[in-house]
Design an enzyme around this catalytic site. Structure first.
Site, PDB file in Angstrom:
ATOM      1  N   SER A 183       0.916  -1.653  -0.304  1.00 18.01           N
ATOM      2  CA  SER A 183      -0.100  -0.103   0.163  1.00 18.01           C
ATOM      3  C   SER A 183       0.786   0.996  -0.234  1.00 18.01           C
ATOM      4  O   SER A 183       0.590   2.496  -0.536  1.00 18.01           O
ATOM      5  CB  SER A 183      -1.162  -0.147   1.197  1.00 18.01           C
ATOM      6  OG  SER A 183      -0.162   0.259   2.421  1.00 18.01           O
ATOM      7  N   HIS A 211      -4.804  -3.318  -2.672  1.00 15.16           N
ATOM      8  CA  HIS A 211      -4.881  -2.461  -3.714  1.00 15.16           C
ATOM      9  C   HIS A 211      -4.783  -2.799  -4.951  1.00 15.16           C
ATOM     10  O   HIS A 211      -4.845  -2.177  -6.348  1.00 15.16           O
ATOM     11  CB  HIS A 211      -3.347  -1.705  -3.274  1.00 15.16           C
ATOM     12  CG  HIS A 211      -4.231  -1.180  -2.077  1.00 15.16           C
ATOM     13  ND1 HIS A 211      -4.441   0.197  -1.689  1.00 15.16           N
ATOM     14  CD2 HIS A 211      -3.270  -1.060  -0.556  1.00 15.16           C
ATOM     15  CE1 HIS A 211      -4.090   1.063  -0.942  1.00 15.16           C
ATOM     16  NE2 HIS A 211      -3.926  -0.306  -0.094  1.00 15.16           N
ATOM     17  N   LYS A 243     -11.538   0.776  -1.653  1.00 15.35           N
ATOM     18  CA  LYS A 243     -10.836   1.232  -2.299  1.00 15.35           C
ATOM     19  C   LYS A 243     -11.004   1.295  -4.187  1.00 15.35           C
ATOM     20  O   LYS A 243     -12.105   2.646  -4.413  1.00 15.35           O
ATOM     21  CB  LYS A 243      -9.350   0.879  -2.182  1.00 15.35           C
ATOM     22  CG  LYS A 243      -9.463   1.064  -1.124  1.00 15.35           C
ATOM     23  CD  LYS A 243      -7.658   0.291  -0.074  1.00 15.35           C
ATOM     24  CE  LYS A 243      -7.658   0.756   1.001  1.00 15.35           C
ATOM     25  NZ  LYS A 243      -7.115  -0.036   1.852  1.00 15.35           N
TER      26      LYS A 243
HETATM   27  C1  LIG Z   1      -7.184  -0.508   3.445  1.00 13.67           C
HETATM   28  C2  LIG Z   1      -6.712  -1.792   3.836  1.00 13.67           C
HETATM   29  C3  LIG Z   1      -6.349  -2.555   4.158  1.00 13.67           C
HETATM   30  C4  LIG Z   1      -8.272  -2.510   5.444  1.00 13.67           C
HETATM   31  O1  LIG Z   1      -9.676  -1.941   4.489  1.00 13.67           O
HETATM   32  P1  LIG Z   1     -10.268  -1.465   5.258  1.00 13.67           P
HETATM   33  O2  LIG Z   1     -11.933  -1.657   4.959  1.00 13.67           O
HETATM   34  O3  LIG Z   1     -10.010   0.084   5.448  1.00 13.67           O
HETATM   35  O4  LIG Z   1     -10.243  -1.863   6.734  1.00 13.67           O
HETATM   36  C5  LIG Z   1      -6.122  -3.978   4.570  1.00 13.67           C
HETATM   37  N1  LIG Z   1      -5.397  -4.083   3.438  1.00 13.67           N
HETATM   38  C6  LIG Z   1      -4.441  -3.444   3.015  1.00 13.67           C
HETATM   39  C7  LIG Z   1      -3.607  -3.880   1.935  1.00 13.67           C
HETATM   40  C8  LIG Z   1      -5.344  -1.854   2.603  1.00 13.67           C
HETATM   41  O5  LIG Z   1      -4.537  -0.834   2.324  1.00 13.67           O
END
Ligand SMILES: *Cc1c(COP(=O)(O)O)cnc(C)c1O
Length: 394
Positions: A183, A211, A243
């Site tokens: 990320s 991502h 995302k």
């Molecule tokens: C954003 C993210 C999460 C957490 O997801 P949320 O729905 O925001 O709690 C988990 N793993 C990765 C790699 C992320 O980027």
């Protein structure tokens, strides 16, 4: 003064003194190429809304319609009476899209990761995690009862050495866990090699594709699709809906038994209120758009290459990554903060990422691009970076 009062004050003071104090923006608009902050319109280069779906009229309309029919709150956990038709339809669509027998919704990616690891692992097992894995995976591993070992980032030799010594007990299991796309660095895990290595050692591979989902692969199904891997190679696939899908929540996809076991055992699933049904309906519409409108991924790819060409001409410290996450390494937190502030002054919102989110000495700007951007938006960012960089970095 109580111990807590003193401790909190000291902790906050320490954060301030080390330049790591964090503050929130307060947006007065939807996500998009432009956002309103403190009465100003800014070009937004820090959102994870990679496909520009968070405020898409069709997604908003689905939410509105489902709220009129199903109300707002789900009322209970999935296992009591909170599981409704929109949740069910979304799970089936996600299973179909990822080519897995089943999928299970969670309220957030954080809950999906910690809940899944706790349900899968027990004492005597070993969980091997990439050093740069998301915090929720590391927390889930720590709390699982299994022995947690971290291997050097994307280092197959280090992993192979640690696999030799796993599991901890003869009847124990071994789980290897990686982010599909990291990320804060934007690079991808060597999934084909990881899958081969884990299968050789009779271990399982879990991929967090927060991502990659929606962005990578021929149909947008993510980094496992891009690597040509199915359920046999990646038995546990997790991705988030907040995302690229522009909504909220997450899912885990896999075999009938995996999903059924999570449904029976994962405490974050069992003891948590289901996401609002209207969010599930909106996510289903976003998924349809993602599947029908391949131009979003093509346009995003073009923007990424345009940004990289321009940034290279400016001599910016690009990383060798070709996704929508484009980190520009500066090293020290104060430099990252000064650059971010200067860019914002000139109308571009770019996040400064500092420890403890990333290792000490690797503070960076994290530029994210979205299909909502135009070529002119990217050119504008490049002009702004050109104007600010030499003054604050170098
Ligand atoms: C954003 C993210 C999460 C957490 O997801 P949320 O729905 O925001 O709690 C988990 N793993 C990765 C790699 C992320 O980027």
């Amino acid at each position: 003064m109580s111990v807590f009062s003193r401790r909190l004050a000291a902790t906050l003071e320490e954060r301030r003194a080390s330049g790591l104090y964090r503050e929130r923006l307060n947006l007065a608009s939807a996500q998009g190429a432009r956002v309103r902050v403190a009465g100003r319109e800014l070009l937004n280069f820090c959102s994870n809304d990679y496909l520009g779906l968070a405020a898409h009229p069709k997604v908003v309309e689905s939410l509105r319609r489902a709220a009129a029919e199903y109300g707002v709150g789900s009322g209970a956990s999935h296992l009591v009476c909170g599981h409704s038709a929109p949740h069910h339809a979304l799970e089936e669509a996600l299973a179909d899209f990822t080519g897995r027998p089943r999928a299970l919704l969670f309220g957030s990616g954080f809950a999906a990761n910690t809940g899944t690891l706790a349900a899968l692992l027990r004492a005597g097992d070993t969980v091997l995690q990439d050093r740069l894995n998301h915090a929720s995976l590391l927390d889930g591993g720590l709390h699982s009862g299994a022995r947690l070992r971290r291997f050097a980032h994307n280092d197959l030799d280090d992993l192979a050495r640690k696999l030799e010594r796993a599991p901890e007990q003869a009847d124990g299991a071994t789980l290897v866990v990686v982010d599909g796309v990291f990320s804060m660095d934007g690079d991808v895990a060597p999934l084909a090699e990881l899958a081969a290595l884990t299968r050789e050692r009779d271990a399982w591979l879990m991929v967090d594709d927060a991502h990659g989902f929606g962005v990578l692969g021929a149909t947008g199904a993510g980094s496992t699709e891009a690597a040509g891997l199915g359920e046999a190679e990646v038995p546990v696939l997790m991705a988030t809906l907040g995302k690229a899908l522009g909504t909220a929540g997450a899912f885990v996809a896999g075999s009938e038994d995996l999903v059924e076991a999570l449904l029976q055992l994962a405490r974050n699933y069992i003891y948590s209120t289901a996401m609002p049904p209207a969010i599930a309906a909106a996510a289903l519409t976003a998924l349809q758009l993602l599947r029908e409108e391949a131009w979003r991924r093509d346009h995003l790819r073009d923007l990424v290459e345009r940004f990289r060409r321009g940034a290279a001409q400016l001599g910016l410290p690009l990383a060798e990554v070709h996704g929508p996450i484009q980190p520009l390494h500066v090293g020290e937190p104060d430099v990252a903060m000064a650059l971010s502030a200067a860019l914002r002054e000139r109308g571009a919102l770019v996040g400064a990422i500092r420890p403890p989110t990333v290792p000490a000495g690797t503070a960076r700007l994290r530029v994210t691009l979205s299909a909502a951007h135009s070529e002119a938006d990217v050119d504008c960012l490049l002009d702004t970076l050109g104007a600010c960089w030499s003054r604050h970095a170098a």
